[in-house]
Write a protein that holds these residues in place. Structure first.
Motif, PDB file in Angstrom:
ATOM      1  N   TRP A 127      34.185 114.912  35.087  1.00  0.00           N
ATOM      2  CA  TRP A 127      35.226 114.812  36.226  1.00  0.00           C
ATOM      3  C   TRP A 127      34.762 115.043  37.454  1.00  0.00           C
ATOM      4  O   TRP A 127      35.237 114.433  38.267  1.00  0.00           O
ATOM      5  N   LEU A 128      33.416 115.406  37.730  1.00  0.00           N
ATOM      6  CA  LEU A 128      32.668 115.214  38.940  1.00  0.00           C
ATOM      7  C   LEU A 128      32.167 113.943  39.276  1.00  0.00           C
ATOM      8  O   LEU A 128      32.484 113.445  40.499  1.00  0.00           O
ATOM      9  N   ILE A 129      31.939 113.189  38.076  1.00  0.00           N
ATOM     10  CA  ILE A 129      31.611 111.825  38.293  1.00  0.00           C
ATOM     11  C   ILE A 129      32.696 111.087  38.812  1.00  0.00           C
ATOM     12  O   ILE A 129      32.793 109.932  39.382  1.00  0.00           O
ATOM     13  N   PHE A 130      34.311 111.452  37.980  1.00  0.00           N
ATOM     14  CA  PHE A 130      35.162 110.866  38.289  1.00  0.00           C
ATOM     15  C   PHE A 130      35.755 110.851  39.693  1.00  0.00           C
ATOM     16  O   PHE A 130      36.052 110.013  40.409  1.00  0.00           O
ATOM     17  N   ALA A 131      35.443 112.238  40.215  1.00  0.00           N
ATOM     18  CA  ALA A 131      35.883 112.446  41.417  1.00  0.00           C
ATOM     19  C   ALA A 131      35.115 111.588  42.528  1.00  0.00           C
ATOM     20  O   ALA A 131      35.536 110.965  43.620  1.00  0.00           O
ATOM     21  N   VAL A 132      33.836 111.313  42.375  1.00  0.00           N
ATOM     22  CA  VAL A 132      32.876 110.709  43.324  1.00  0.00           C
ATOM     23  C   VAL A 132      33.366 109.023  43.068  1.00  0.00           C
ATOM     24  O   VAL A 132      33.407 108.470  44.698  1.00  0.00           O
ATOM     25  N   VAL A 133      33.296 108.473  41.873  1.00  0.00           N
ATOM     26  CA  VAL A 133      33.663 107.119  42.081  1.00  0.00           C
ATOM     27  C   VAL A 133      35.294 106.994  42.601  1.00  0.00           C
ATOM     28  O   VAL A 133      35.577 105.941  43.191  1.00  0.00           O
ATOM     29  N   SER A 134      36.089 107.693  42.360  1.00  0.00           N
ATOM     30  CA  SER A 134      37.605 107.729  42.962  1.00  0.00           C
ATOM     31  C   SER A 134      37.468 107.979  44.478  1.00  0.00           C
ATOM     32  O   SER A 134      38.264 107.485  45.373  1.00  0.00           O
ATOM     33  N   MET A 135      36.468 108.600  44.869  1.00  0.00           N
ATOM     34  CA  MET A 135      36.252 108.599  46.551  1.00  0.00           C
ATOM     35  C   MET A 135      36.019 107.419  47.036  1.00  0.00           C
ATOM     36  O   MET A 135      36.493 107.127  48.076  1.00  0.00           O
ATOM     37  N   ALA A 136      35.185 106.591  46.226  1.00  0.00           N
ATOM     38  CA  ALA A 136      35.061 105.340  46.820  1.00  0.00           C
ATOM     39  C   ALA A 136      36.205 104.573  46.988  1.00  0.00           C
ATOM     40  O   ALA A 136      36.565 103.683  47.873  1.00  0.00           O
ATOM     41  N   LEU A 137      37.016 104.537  46.046  1.00  0.00           N
ATOM     42  CA  LEU A 137      38.273 103.786  45.894  1.00  0.00           C
ATOM     43  C   LEU A 137      39.167 104.406  46.863  1.00  0.00           C
ATOM     44  O   LEU A 137      39.799 103.359  47.312  1.00  0.00           O
ATOM     45  N   PHE A 138      39.315 105.615  47.075  1.00  0.00           N
ATOM     46  CA  PHE A 138      40.009 105.969  48.032  1.00  0.00           C
ATOM     47  C   PHE A 138      39.814 105.672  49.370  1.00  0.00           C
ATOM     48  O   PHE A 138      40.650 105.101  50.285  1.00  0.00           O
ATOM     49  N   MET A 139      38.369 105.319  49.656  1.00  0.00           N
ATOM     50  CA  MET A 139      38.092 105.070  51.074  1.00  0.00           C
ATOM     51  C   MET A 139      38.274 103.697  51.383  1.00  0.00           C
ATOM     52  O   MET A 139      38.881 103.158  52.172  1.00  0.00           O
ATOM     53  N   SER A 140      38.211 102.882  50.218  1.00  0.00           N
ATOM     54  CA  SER A 140      38.755 101.338  50.198  1.00  0.00           C
ATOM     55  C   SER A 140      40.139 101.085  50.390  1.00  0.00           C
ATOM     56  O   SER A 140      40.385 100.509  51.146  1.00  0.00           O
ATOM     57  N   SER A 141      40.662 101.998  49.649  1.00  0.00           N
ATOM     58  CA  SER A 141      42.198 101.896  49.840  1.00  0.00           C
ATOM     59  C   SER A 141      42.747 102.298  51.364  1.00  0.00           C
ATOM     60  O   SER A 141      43.635 101.551  51.849  1.00  0.00           O
ATOM     61  N   ILE A 142      42.307 103.218  51.735  1.00  0.00           N
ATOM     62  CA  ILE A 142      42.513 103.641  53.242  1.00  0.00           C
ATOM     63  C   ILE A 142      42.414 102.437  54.127  1.00  0.00           C
ATOM     64  O   ILE A 142      43.290 102.114  54.874  1.00  0.00           O
ATOM     65  N   ASP A 143      41.107 101.930  54.038  1.00  0.00           N
ATOM     66  CA  ASP A 143      40.857 100.764  55.170  1.00  0.00           C
ATOM     67  C   ASP A 143      41.569  99.622  54.810  1.00  0.00           C
ATOM     68  O   ASP A 143      41.922  99.186  56.033  1.00  0.00           O
ATOM     69  N   HIS A 144      41.937  99.197  53.650  1.00  0.00           N
ATOM     70  CA  HIS A 144      42.993  97.995  53.598  1.00  0.00           C
ATOM     71  C   HIS A 144      44.366  98.201  54.281  1.00  0.00           C
ATOM     72  O   HIS A 144      44.704  97.482  55.036  1.00  0.00           O
TER      73      HIS A 144
END
Length: 473
Positions: free
Chosen positions: A29-46
């Motif tokens: 779940w820590l791994i999931f949180a890290v990769v989700s953070m990247a998707l979250f940042m990309s989503s905000i930017d768009h």
């Protein structure tokens, strides 16, 4: 080397993915949180950049069609890099591609905040998109490696990451644009990107040893020429003297047609194409690629234009127009979790049919606010309805493609993203070009949204040809 107790044949290291670990182990779940953070940042930017289009246009002294390119070039870069990053992730390791993507996205964000002309901004947004586009396929492969038989649910949970970014992004963007300017929306990516880079290096395990294979540069170039030609031709229609018979339109579109023919021929006959022909028109892939393209044109293109519609049609301020994206994201979150958990019982077709129907209804509703009702309130409700439709349909669509080739999770995720973003690119390019020639951009966008709704309705018969799948993988 041990293997996950699933159909995947991707080799993994013993210490990183020991099958004795419980499915909900903290490390996973820590791994999931890290990769989700990247998707979250990309989503905000768009979402933030979509809201900032009028500010970028005014500050840099450009037209709306070129300001719109800051969104469409990001989609173009993502289209090109998604399938390529997916294949490279399968070959050379998810972590390596993920870390490179994080570094590139962060550096490009900083440079975007420093430019003073629209052309350089568009160029840097394209570079930023290479990093942002590589996140999804690499992250999907990382999750598939680590969650074994439950990877369908873990991948489906990504559906909730993007709308969370959709909630936070418009709010942050509205505040930054109201009290600062559009440059701030890129600056905020820098500290987040640095933190993401450090966490990725510490937490994400290596999943594959390097493999020496030739990179299909020819195929990538053909795909880039194809999409860029379409976009340039459509953008030319936004100028006052642009017509479908003008050389500015005909020449790039002709080049795009030639590139399409050569690309399909290369995919079918090439020795190692980065997108094999079986992933384009093989069993199940053909219909899902069409569905993803139409869904991207209607749903993703629609979402990027909603704040602009609110400002142009009703004169709603930036901060309030941004909350419409928040309402849409809340609708997605409210239903996406349930859709993910029930996917093994419902299969793929039912949630896609219901979701597309609800999405089309919300698009129609947003164009016709009833008298006596607050315009902001009605637009928020309608946007929320479209979010419900997307929350129902997207998890099913994601896994419908992934289960066709579970051993190539990253590559398939990249292909899926490529078709969705391609649809979004064309939709946004056409919409902004038409708006640039219109005396009433708001009313024009209403017609565009109705056309988007029609595209979603046309998608429904195709859903019955989607390969059905129920139960655990």
């Amino acid at each position: 080397m041990s293997r996950l107790p699933s159909s995947s044949s991707v080799p993994i290291t013993e210490d990183a993915h020991d099958t004795k670990l419980p499915e909900a182990s903290p490390r996973r779940w820590l791994i999931f949180a890290v990769v989700s953070m990247a998707l979250f940042m990309s989503s905000i930017d768009h979402t933030v950049v979509a809201i900032a289009l009028p500010s970028i246009r005014d500050d840099l002294g450009t037209g709306l069609e070129w300001a719109g390119w800051t969104v469409t070039i990001y989609s173009l870069g993502a289209v090109l890099v998604m399938p390529l990053a997916g294949k490279l992730s399968d070959q050379y390791g998810r972590k390596r591609i993920f870390v490179v993507a994080a570094a590139l996205f962060t550096i490009a964000s900083l440079l975007c905040a420093l430019v003073d002309n629209i052309y350089l901004l568009v160029l840097l947004r394209g570079i930023q998109a290479i990093g942002g586009g590589a996140f999804m396929p690499a992250a999907t492969g990382i999750v598939a490696d680590n969650f074994g038989p439950n990877r369908d649910r873990a991948v489906g949970m990504f559906t909730s990451v993007f709308p969370i970014g959709g909630i936070v992004g418009p709010i942050i963007g509205g505040i930054l644009l109201t009290y600062w300017d559009w440059r701030a929306i890129f600056i905020v990516n820098v500290p987040v990107g640095i933190l993401l880079l450090v966490l990725a290096l510490l937490v994400i395990p290596e999943s594959r040893q390097p493999v020496s294979r030739r990179l299909d540069v020819y195929g990538v170039v053909l795909l880039g020429v194809l999409i860029l030609g379409v976009m340039l031709g459509v953008t030319s229609l936004g100028s006052k003297d642009g017509t479908p018979l003008s050389p500015q339109f005909i020449v790039p579109e002709a080049i795009a047609v030639v590139a399409l023919v050569l690309f399909l021929r290369h995919a079918a006959r090439g020795t190692a194409p980065f997108i094999p022909i079986r992933l384009l028109r093989g069993r199940g892939f053909g219909v899902m690629n069409v569905i993803n393209f139409l869904q991207g044109a209607a749903a993703i293109g629609f979402g990027a234009l909603v704040p602009l519609f609110a400002q142009a049609r009703f004169g709603i301020p930036i901060l309030e127009s941004g909350t419409l994206m928040t309402a849409r994201a809340i609708g997605m979150i409210c239903i996406a979790g349930v859709a993910v958990m029930t996917l093994r019982r419902t299969g793929y077709r039912l949630p896609m049919i219901v979701g597309f129907t609800v999405l089309a209804a919300g698009m129609v509703a947003i164009c016709f606010p009833p008298p006596g009702v607050s315009q902001v309130l009605w637009l928020a409700i309608a946007a929320g309805v479209t979010g419900l439709g997307m929350g129902l349909s997207i998890p099913a669509g994601n896994n419908a493609v992934l289960q066709l080739a579970p051993d190539e999770a990253a590559g398939v995720a990249g292909l899926r993203g490529m078709f969705r973003q391609s649809g979004s690119i064309i939709a946004i390019s056409i919409a902004t070009a038409v708006m640039a020639r219109s005396d009433d951009p708001g009313a024009t966008l209403s017609v565009v949204f109705l056309i988007f709704a029609g595209l979603i309705v046309l998608t429904l018969p195709l859903v019955f040809r989607v390969p059905e799948h129920k139960g655990q993988w």
